[in-house]
Motif scaffolding. Sequence first.
Motif, mmCIF file in Angstrom:
data_model
loop_
_atom_site.group_PDB
_atom_site.id
_atom_site.type_symbol
_atom_site.label_atom_id
_atom_site.label_comp_id
_atom_site.label_asym_id
_atom_site.label_seq_id
_atom_site.Cartn_x
_atom_site.Cartn_y
_atom_site.Cartn_z
ATOM 1 N N LEU A 301 17.687 -26.763 -54.929
ATOM 2 C CA LEU A 301 18.068 -26.478 -53.476
ATOM 3 C C LEU A 301 16.819 -26.767 -52.826
ATOM 4 N N ILE A 302 17.042 -26.617 -51.550
ATOM 5 C CA ILE A 302 15.763 -26.641 -50.582
ATOM 6 C C ILE A 302 15.510 -25.265 -49.963
ATOM 7 N N GLY A 303 14.334 -24.841 -50.011
ATOM 8 C CA GLY A 303 13.917 -23.502 -49.467
ATOM 9 C C GLY A 303 12.540 -23.204 -49.576
ATOM 10 N N PRO A 304 12.367 -21.872 -49.540
ATOM 11 C CA PRO A 304 11.039 -21.287 -49.680
ATOM 12 C C PRO A 304 10.750 -21.120 -51.186
ATOM 13 N N PRO A 305 9.672 -21.839 -51.728
ATOM 14 C CA PRO A 305 9.695 -21.554 -53.384
ATOM 15 C C PRO A 305 9.767 -20.179 -54.001
ATOM 16 N N THR A 306 9.396 -19.126 -53.446
ATOM 17 C CA THR A 306 9.706 -17.842 -53.895
ATOM 18 C C THR A 306 11.191 -17.463 -53.806
ATOM 19 N N HIS A 307 11.816 -17.904 -53.035
ATOM 20 C CA HIS A 307 13.442 -17.656 -53.047
ATOM 21 C C HIS A 307 13.850 -18.621 -54.071
ATOM 22 N N LEU A 308 13.526 -19.933 -54.187
ATOM 23 C CA LEU A 308 13.855 -20.917 -55.311
ATOM 24 C C LEU A 308 13.590 -20.283 -56.743
ATOM 25 N N TYR A 309 12.421 -19.575 -56.830
ATOM 26 C CA TYR A 309 12.260 -19.043 -58.118
ATOM 27 C C TYR A 309 13.195 -18.068 -58.637
ATOM 28 N N ARG A 310 13.540 -16.997 -57.570
ATOM 29 C CA ARG A 310 14.729 -16.079 -57.761
ATOM 30 C C ARG A 310 15.835 -16.383 -58.005
ATOM 31 N N HIS A 311 16.309 -17.768 -57.390
ATOM 32 C CA HIS A 311 17.402 -18.145 -57.420
ATOM 33 C C HIS A 311 17.931 -18.913 -58.940
ATOM 34 N N TYR A 312 16.649 -19.592 -59.457
ATOM 35 C CA TYR A 312 16.796 -20.058 -60.609
ATOM 36 C C TYR A 312 16.250 -19.331 -61.848
ATOM 37 N N GLY A 313 15.887 -17.888 -61.480
ATOM 38 C CA GLY A 313 15.639 -17.001 -62.499
ATOM 39 C C GLY A 313 14.227 -17.474 -63.168
ATOM 40 N N LEU A 314 13.280 -17.960 -62.197
ATOM 41 C CA LEU A 314 11.871 -18.309 -62.672
ATOM 42 C C LEU A 314 10.836 -17.208 -62.376
ATOM 43 N N ASP A 315 11.454 -16.058 -62.070
ATOM 44 C CA ASP A 315 10.402 -14.985 -61.931
ATOM 45 C C ASP A 315 10.400 -14.216 -63.180
ATOM 46 N N THR A 316 9.541 -12.930 -63.163
ATOM 47 C CA THR A 316 9.577 -12.088 -64.134
ATOM 48 C C THR A 316 11.063 -11.602 -64.262
ATOM 49 N N GLU A 317 11.708 -10.927 -63.390
ATOM 50 C CA GLU A 317 13.054 -10.539 -63.426
ATOM 51 C C GLU A 317 14.084 -11.497 -64.232
ATOM 52 N N GLY A 318 14.046 -12.816 -63.767
ATOM 53 C CA GLY A 318 14.929 -13.711 -64.244
ATOM 54 C C GLY A 318 14.740 -14.198 -65.622
ATOM 55 N N ILE A 319 13.314 -14.287 -66.068
ATOM 56 C CA ILE A 319 12.905 -14.593 -67.517
ATOM 57 C C ILE A 319 13.366 -13.328 -68.147
ATOM 58 N N GLU A 320 13.157 -12.144 -67.897
ATOM 59 C CA GLU A 320 13.532 -10.949 -68.660
ATOM 60 C C GLU A 320 15.192 -11.009 -68.887
ATOM 61 N N ALA A 321 16.011 -11.290 -67.774
ATOM 62 C CA ALA A 321 17.208 -11.409 -67.871
ATOM 63 C C ALA A 321 17.709 -12.678 -69.152
ATOM 64 N N ALA A 322 17.048 -13.822 -68.846
ATOM 65 C CA ALA A 322 17.589 -14.599 -69.727
ATOM 66 C C ALA A 322 17.082 -14.313 -70.877
#
Length: 329
Positions: A301-322
């Motif tokens: 998607l197109i948007g701020p990188p920080t939002h995209l990381y959260r959307h795709y689970g590529l932040d700490t919380e997203g990786i923990e959830a995965a």
Amino acid sequence: MTAAPALRPESWQLTDLLDRAPGLHVLAGTLADLVDEGHPVVVGTADLKYSNGLVRFQERHPERYVQFGISEQHMVSTAAGLAASGLQPYVATFASFLALLACEQIRTDTAYTRLPVRLIGHHAGITLGFYGTSHHATEDLAIMRSIAGLTVIAPADAAQLASALRAATACPGPVYFRIGRGQEPDVYERADPRFEIGKAIAHGGGDDLTIIATGSMVHPALGAAAKLNAAGVSAGVLDMHTVKPLDEAAVLDAARRSGLLLTVEEHSVLGGLGGAVAEAVAAAGLGARVVRHGIADEYALIGPPTHLYRHYGLDTEGIEAAALRALGR
């Protein structure tokens, strides 16, 4: 020829962004230091000296700097010629343009000829969020690691970038460096002279799970592992800074210990780090499970990188959830 006007202090300018991008300071500074130390380094970029910070290299060594303009394929081919003459060229542009647009030149002019060209693909992954699909680089690891004779390195932060640049001076063939926008959080305090290309860095061992991360994903992976361990899950992290040659011994050791490997990359789940790890585990005949975490088989998607990381689970919380999903918890 009339000199180009300097950027005005009152204007919105990329030099302001450079002040907030320590990784790009390290890129330019390390290359300039290598020149000072006697290495036959020359640096080129495709009209992006402010975006990648190499203007700072130009200021220190203008005689070793080449501005190629918007001609990425020409830049790579010229770099091959410079390498053939005994120099060590480092050429940089957006990762999407380098790995996709100049793929043929990388393969035929540098890898096939085994020339020591250093290719720096910056703003990789989805770091150029608002620029859209044409500027997102979510296929470059898959493409670059499929090219015979090409080393592929994705440093985790500025300090590791400095380590990798120095280690690459002794690499006889071409190297593709995959870096972000220079604003990645610190994982390491300083450059490590013991850094080895092709040797993963272990951050603890995991009996339940090993997270294997590369590049920008190492920092959030470490954060996720810390949260998992605090919750009673035994999780370790492998910093797989070199995607090719892959540290297969480290992968197989982790597979034997954990039985579950979670690969994390700012890249498509197809063909990149996850593909390399799965291939190694399958070829060894191990029964370990490999779960690939990254961007699905789609255009980001197109948007701020920080939002995209959260959307795709590529932040700490997203990786923990995965990780918890992979564990069935």
